[in-house]
Design a protein around this motif. Structure first.
Motif, mmCIF file in Angstrom:
data_model
loop_
_atom_site.group_PDB
_atom_site.id
_atom_site.type_symbol
_atom_site.label_atom_id
_atom_site.label_comp_id
_atom_site.label_asym_id
_atom_site.label_seq_id
_atom_site.Cartn_x
_atom_site.Cartn_y
_atom_site.Cartn_z
ATOM 1 N N ARG A 62 34.811 49.803 43.705
ATOM 2 C CA ARG A 62 35.907 48.834 43.633
ATOM 3 C C ARG A 62 36.234 48.284 45.019
ATOM 4 O O ARG A 62 36.494 47.081 45.175
ATOM 5 N N ALA A 110 33.631 45.746 45.964
ATOM 6 C CA ALA A 110 33.837 44.486 45.232
ATOM 7 C C ALA A 110 34.967 43.686 45.852
ATOM 8 O O ALA A 110 34.871 42.462 45.995
ATOM 9 N N ILE A 158 36.966 43.594 38.507
ATOM 10 C CA ILE A 158 36.265 44.800 39.001
ATOM 11 C C ILE A 158 36.005 45.777 37.877
ATOM 12 O O ILE A 158 36.630 45.814 36.888
#
Length: 97
Positions: A61, A64, A97
């Motif tokens: 995450r 991203a 995400i």
């Protein structure tokens, strides 16, 4: 390890105070502490923590979000920085995400 050898040798020559008479009579009358079995404690230490289990997901995450292309703040004006920060937060929330 070799660097500590002289200190180790010097500590072997140290004179320690006598142990007799250092424990008070009240402390000597106390019962011995209850010992706990080690197996449950060792098993607890080998258990995988929740943070370790989530680490891969959190790193993915984070990567991203880092690639989301949201620019860092570029001004010293606090009001402007606040506005840009709120806009940036909205863009980050919109990233899938």
């Amino acid at each position: 390890m070799i660097r500590f050898l002289p200190f180790l040798m010097l500590s072997a020559c140290a004179e320690l105070p006598p142990v007799e008479g250092t424990i008070s009579a009240a402390a000597q009358r106390q019962p011995a502490p209850e010992l706990a079995p080690l197996d449950p404690l060792l098993a607890e230490g080998r258990r995988v923590s929740r943070a370790a289990a989530a680490e891969g997901d959190l790193r993915a995450r984070g990567a991203a979000l880092s690639q989301a292309g949201v620019a860092a703040p570029e001004t010293d004006d606090l009001a402007e920085r606040g506005r840009r920060l709120r806009e940036r937060a909205e863009r980050l929330r919109a990233v899938e995400i």
